[in-house]
Design an enzyme around this catalytic site. Structure first.
Site, PDB file in Angstrom:
ATOM      1  N   LYS A 280      14.824 -45.488  33.147  1.00  0.00           N
ATOM      2  CA  LYS A 280      14.297 -46.119  34.342  1.00  0.00           C
ATOM      3  C   LYS A 280      14.494 -45.215  35.560  1.00  0.00           C
ATOM      4  O   LYS A 280      15.376 -44.342  35.564  1.00  0.00           O
ATOM      5  CB  LYS A 280      15.038 -47.437  34.602  1.00  0.00           C
ATOM      6  CG  LYS A 280      14.825 -48.518  33.565  1.00  0.00           C
ATOM      7  CD  LYS A 280      15.665 -49.738  33.912  1.00  0.00           C
ATOM      8  CE  LYS A 280      15.463 -50.856  32.884  1.00  0.00           C
ATOM      9  NZ  LYS A 280      14.133 -51.468  32.985  1.00  0.00           N
ATOM     10  N   ARG A 354      12.767 -57.164  23.555  1.00  0.00           N
ATOM     11  CA  ARG A 354      11.990 -57.817  22.503  1.00  0.00           C
ATOM     12  C   ARG A 354      12.448 -57.375  21.116  1.00  0.00           C
ATOM     13  O   ARG A 354      12.241 -58.091  20.139  1.00  0.00           O
ATOM     14  CB  ARG A 354      10.502 -57.537  22.706  1.00  0.00           C
ATOM     15  CG  ARG A 354      10.101 -56.077  22.634  1.00  0.00           C
ATOM     16  CD  ARG A 354       8.731 -55.813  23.244  1.00  0.00           C
ATOM     17  NE  ARG A 354       8.743 -56.044  24.688  1.00  0.00           N
ATOM     18  CZ  ARG A 354       7.655 -56.021  25.464  1.00  0.00           C
ATOM     19  NH1 ARG A 354       6.464 -55.786  24.922  1.00  0.00           N
ATOM     20  NH2 ARG A 354       7.746 -56.233  26.756  1.00  0.00           N
TER      21      ARG A 354
END
Length: 504
Positions: A280, A354
């Site tokens: 990130k 996920r």
């Protein structure tokens, strides 16, 4: 966990004598019509003769009655308490003909705003907001009084702690106690979210979950990295493989004597998310201490269900991992064999939630639940679509709408969203059963839900609750919501479990 202050039911119309040892009296006000002075809302009996003059005094001090506006009015010896705090409720909400307006969330927010204004300054507070909605006033006050101070230096003079809350209301004491219990477990979730990741890594999180659960009479099982490998939890192991602090999977089970239904809960527990190899940007990466908010909410809600004695069996499956870049980290291009055998091509290691949730959902479905509710800080796309305060609710249509309605009523908010079938093809992989992301940015929140649906058993009604923004307040405090961890979605999950216990 922090303890709740003593709650005192003072009756519907206590006189000024009820304020004899109070540090402050909280009253609600609404805007007057056409610019007139604000009007008092709720009980006025504790104010005595001051009731007639208070609206004018509030207006003189700049108060209008707009939502969450706080006006402090010194009593100058005119009451047993030195201070009246007039807090705005805003305009009364509309209601269907013949029905009373639902003011619960207005009362919660007003009570929270008043509590924040008095935090550290009052040992006993009396509130007339409880005459409008008893449970909402208790919940809002206790949540507004929350502060996370574990890592701050002790001040030379300790702030005053709220020890007693006087409630101007008749009625069921159980409603006040229940609201206080809910607020206490929301605060427990906030504490977990606010704990920095150097102290809340996967094993530490698992042990704190164990302590909370055992204290609430909930059974606990913790799988370490070796047991995860034996069990085939490829998603959890893949995501956690880059960290020196290995992953865990926590299973919590609450079984009442006569459960109406069995509900599986799943919560994302990424204790810190760097994005892994797909790292990130540095700006605001510190907010990723909140990437385990779903797990915190599930742990707290399971314990809350047990303490409330809800007649529904709850089995929570909570994966915990730290997503770090290193020589042992998983890579874009890797294929992970998930729990149950589905293979996933990793195209972006920052779509890690996920992956751990796929394992947990597949495992949870083996318990043959009647419902499955999963919650996670899954996508930045939730913020783009719905903003920072409204969770996205996806899943089986009927259960989705039921959860969304309960979320709004509980105060967490929620909006039902679709799972368009045409987006599924965008998750097709060249080498595996599916990819973890698409090759575009469109409908990112919905794609996350579609990915998770692949791991849900066909006969299980399920919901995915994306709380990426609502779980962590990066702006200023508002209502009963502080900066940092908010405790969303503890109240939503508890409300859904209660609804299932009552109606199946």
């Amino acid at each position: 966990m922090t303890s709740s202050p003593d709650l005192e039911l003072l009756g519907a119309e206590p006189g000024p004598d009820a304020l004899a040892d109070a540090d402050a009296l909280v009253v609600g006000v609404r805007p007057g019509e056409d610019g007139a002075d604000p009007v008092l809302a709720g009980a006025t009996s504790p104010l005595g003769d001051l009731a007639a003059d208070l609206p004018g005094l509030v207006a003189l001090l700049g108060g209008t009655g707009k939502a969450e506006e706080v006006t402090r009015v010194p009593t100058r010896g005119g009451l047993g308490t030195p201070l009246v705090v007039a807090v705005g409720l805003g305009t009364e909400p509309a209601a269907p003909a013949g029905e009373a307006p639902d003011v619960a969330e207005q009362v919660r927010r007003a009570a929270g705003a008043a509590a924040r204004a008095l935090h550290g300054k009052a040992a006993r507070v009396v509130t007339t907001l409880s005459s409008l909605d008893l449970a909402a006033a208790v919940e809002g006050t206790l949540l507004g009084d929350y502060a996370f101070t574990e890592y701050k230096k002790e001040p030379e003079t300790a702030p005053t702690e709220l020890r007693r809350l006087g409630l101007v209301a008749d009625g069921d004491r159980a409603a006040a106690d229940r609201a206080a219990t809910v607020a206490r477990w929301v605060a427990a979730a906030r504490d977990l979210v606010n704990t920095p990741p150097n102290d809340l890594y996967p094993d530490a999180f698992a042990q704190r979950a164990r302590a909370l659960a055992e204290g609430a009479g909930v059974a606990v099982e913790v799988l370490d990295e070796h047991q995860l490998a034996e069990g085939g939890y490829g998603g959890v192991l893949g995501v956690g493989g880059g960290s020196s602090r290995p992953p865990r999977l926590v299973r919590l089970t609450y079984t009442p004597a006569n459960p109406v239904k069995k509900v599986a809960l799943v919560g994302k527990g990424i204790t810190f998310d760097t994005g892994g190899i797909s790292i990130k940007p540095a700006a605001n990466m510190d907010h990723m201490t909140s990437d385990m908010s779903g797990a915190a909410g599930v742990v707290a809600a399971t314990c809350l269900a047990a303490e409330l004695g809800l007649d529904v069996e709850v089995v929570a499956t909570v994966p915990m991992a730290e997503n770090m870049p290193s020589g042992t980290a998983y890579r874009p291009g890797d294929v992970l064999a998930m729990y149950g055998g589905t293979t996933v091509e990793v195209l972006n290691t920052d779509a890690e939630g996920r992956l751990v949730l796929g394992d947990a959902i597949a495992r949870a479905c083996e318990d043959a639940p009647d419902y499955l509710l999963e919650t996670s800080t899954l996508t930045g796309a939730q913020l783009v679509a719905l903003g920072s305060r409204t969770p996205g609710v996806m899943g089986a249509d009927e259960f989705r709408d039921r959860v969304a309605a309960r979320a709004v009523a509980a105060g967490d908010g929620g909006w039902a969203m679709p799972l368009p079938e045409e987006l599924r093809a965008d998750l097709d992989s060249r080498v595996a059963d599916l990819a973890n992301v698409t090759n575009h940015r469109f409908g990112g929140m919905l794609v996350g839900g579609i990915f998770l649906r692949e791991f849900v058993a066909d006969d299980v009604p399920w919901v995915h609750l994306d709380i990426a923004g609502p779980a962590f307040n990066t702006g200023g405090p508002h209502g009963y919501t502080p900066k940092g961890g908010t405790g969303v979605p503890v109240r939503t999950i508890a409300a859904v479990l209660d609804d299932i216990a009552r109606h199946g």
